[in-house]
Write an enzyme that holds these catalytic residues in place. Sequence first.
Site, short mmCIF file in Angstrom:
data_model
loop_
_atom_site.label_atom_id
_atom_site.label_comp_id
_atom_site.label_asym_id
_atom_site.label_seq_id
_atom_site.Cartn_x
_atom_site.Cartn_y
_atom_site.Cartn_z
N ARG A 80 6.98 9.21 23.91
CA ARG A 80 8.15 10.37 23.25
C ARG A 80 9.07 10.58 24.38
O ARG A 80 10.13 10.87 24.31
CB ARG A 80 7.59 11.47 22.65
CG ARG A 80 7.19 11.21 21.19
CD ARG A 80 6.66 12.23 20.52
NE ARG A 80 6.33 11.94 19.00
CZ ARG A 80 5.75 12.76 18.19
NH1 ARG A 80 5.12 13.85 18.78
NH2 ARG A 80 5.57 12.07 17.14
N LYS A 106 -1.55 10.44 -0.16
CA LYS A 106 -1.17 11.41 -1.25
C LYS A 106 -0.01 11.27 -1.87
O LYS A 106 0.96 11.12 -1.19
CB LYS A 106 -1.31 12.85 -0.42
CG LYS A 106 -2.77 13.45 -0.28
CD LYS A 106 -2.98 14.45 0.74
CE LYS A 106 -2.61 15.97 0.20
NZ LYS A 106 -2.49 16.68 1.18
N GLY A 109 3.74 7.97 10.71
CA GLY A 109 2.93 7.86 12.11
C GLY A 109 2.02 6.90 11.68
O GLY A 109 1.81 5.92 12.65
N GLY A 131 7.61 12.97 9.13
CA GLY A 131 8.39 14.01 8.15
C GLY A 131 9.65 13.96 8.12
O GLY A 131 10.04 14.26 6.92
P1 ADP Z 1 1.96 7.54 7.16
O1 ADP Z 1 1.48 8.44 8.25
O2 ADP Z 1 2.39 6.31 7.68
O3 ADP Z 1 3.08 8.40 6.50
P2 ADP Z 1 0.03 8.87 5.54
O4 ADP Z 1 -0.19 9.67 6.34
O5 ADP Z 1 0.61 9.02 4.24
O6 ADP Z 1 0.43 7.16 6.20
O7 ADP Z 1 -1.38 8.12 4.99
C1 ADP Z 1 -2.43 7.47 5.98
C2 ADP Z 1 -3.69 7.86 5.36
O8 ADP Z 1 -3.96 7.25 4.11
C3 ADP Z 1 -4.83 6.94 6.07
O9 ADP Z 1 -5.50 7.92 7.02
C4 ADP Z 1 -5.46 6.22 5.35
O10 ADP Z 1 -6.95 5.93 5.83
C5 ADP Z 1 -5.24 6.80 4.05
N1 ADP Z 1 -5.50 6.05 2.90
C6 ADP Z 1 -4.88 4.89 2.57
N2 ADP Z 1 -5.61 4.16 1.49
C7 ADP Z 1 -6.45 5.10 1.26
C8 ADP Z 1 -7.35 5.22 0.17
N3 ADP Z 1 -7.58 3.81 -0.70
N4 ADP Z 1 -8.31 5.83 0.03
C9 ADP Z 1 -8.26 7.23 0.76
N5 ADP Z 1 -7.34 7.10 1.84
C10 ADP Z 1 -6.53 6.08 2.08
MG MG Z 2 0.14 10.14 8.71
#
Ligand code: ADP
Ligand code: MG
Length: 399
Positions: free
Chosen positions: A36, A205, A356, A379
């Site tokens: 960063r 989520k 992230g 975010g």
């Molecule tokens: P990003 O940071 O790219 O926006 P998120 O923070 O929304 O992604 O999601 C990342 C998390 O989602 C990871 O820690 C991953 O383990 C979890 N994840 C993905 N698929 C599943 C699943 N089937 N069950 C539980 N957790 C999951």
């Molecule tokens: Mg994340």
Amino acid sequence: MAKKNVTDLNVQGKKVLVRVDFNVPHKGDVVTDDNRIVAALPTINYLTEHGAKVILFSHLGKIKHKDPAETEEQKKKNDMAIVATALKKLLPETKVTFVNATRGKELEDAINNMQDGEIVLMQNTRYEPGESKNDPELGAYWASLADLYVSDAFGSVHRAHASTVGVPSHIPSAVGFLIEKELKYLGQALDNPQRPFVAVLGGAKVSDKINVIENLLKIADRVIVGGGMAYTFYKAMGYSVGTSLLEEDKVEVAKEFIAKGKDKLILPVDNVVADDFDDPKDIKVVDFDAIPDGYMGMDIGPKTIELFTSKLQGAKTVFWNGPMGVFEKPGFEKGTVAVCKAIAELPDCMSVIGGGDSASAAKNLGYAEGFSHISTGGGASLEYMEGKELPGIAVIEDK
Ligand code: ADP
Ligand code: MG
């Protein structure tokens, strides 16, 4: 309308207050990843090379202001001095002065003693209780220290804080090169995508991503949903999901999206399931309608990899947010690897990663080069893709 860029400002001899994103990972006294800081250098170097007096400020970590003892502890843990050390290493030719204050005589003297082309870095903005509340007095005070304001902390522009929104409501403002790049790529995907535009959404989520799914169902040609989110959609279609991640209170919204999305919405057709999250002993591949009781979906299955890959072919714009499975655990990374590879290898495609975990997946897998842009703001990039106005961008002057 396009925002003023740092090159639109006359910065020679001026005091320029730059909101950077120096919220770096650190352990003890050491910055463990200086990405960063490096990402902010083009704007910083442009300003020093053009004779500005550059005052940098940023938050670092979280600081609560409720219990004084706890606050002191968090301040100690998130002391910007360690970032100053890292910055000095990256800029050996430039005078960089760290000021252990966010207001007062020491800071004001340091600024008044600056020569053109020098840098002052102040203490963590969150040492101030008014920062996160966008306290008007604090924003006005920081603005009084400078002639011009430059915003280059994309990861913070979705928050209306004193350092992101308060200051630029008082003095002339522009965005730096980092934010300019973010707006260029995210803006192109959202406002003027070359088609077909395919969105790939995963992660844990639904509640985090509802608004993105909703907005992209309107804009994209296809919306692929994988990861833990998919099971709430399965539930909405009446299938059992075992012990998979499920947000009961989002089942109704999922139903709505299925009805609205029709063929546009693409869900996994099979899954890799396991008997236990922490200590999986029995792992198998099952179809979407056959998740056994006591098993949880951990990754998309091989048929889904084939389906998602085929739905990506020919895409001219791709936005990817969220891994396809629990990719941190060995054995459940295949879906994420395959989708990441498929996007990275698309010819003549403008591909953007927001998020992230997806960004670190692409980097760790060695596919970062295959993407047109990897957003620096998790975010912020999500809120942008939701079609929301980002307060720290809206406040910057138009061209
Ligand atoms: P990003 O940071 O790219 O926006 P998120 O923070 O929304 O992604 O999601 C990342 C998390 O989602 C990871 O820690 C991953 O383990 C979890 N994840 C993905 N698929 C599943 C699943 N089937 N069950 C539980 N957790 C999951
Ligand atoms: Mg994340």
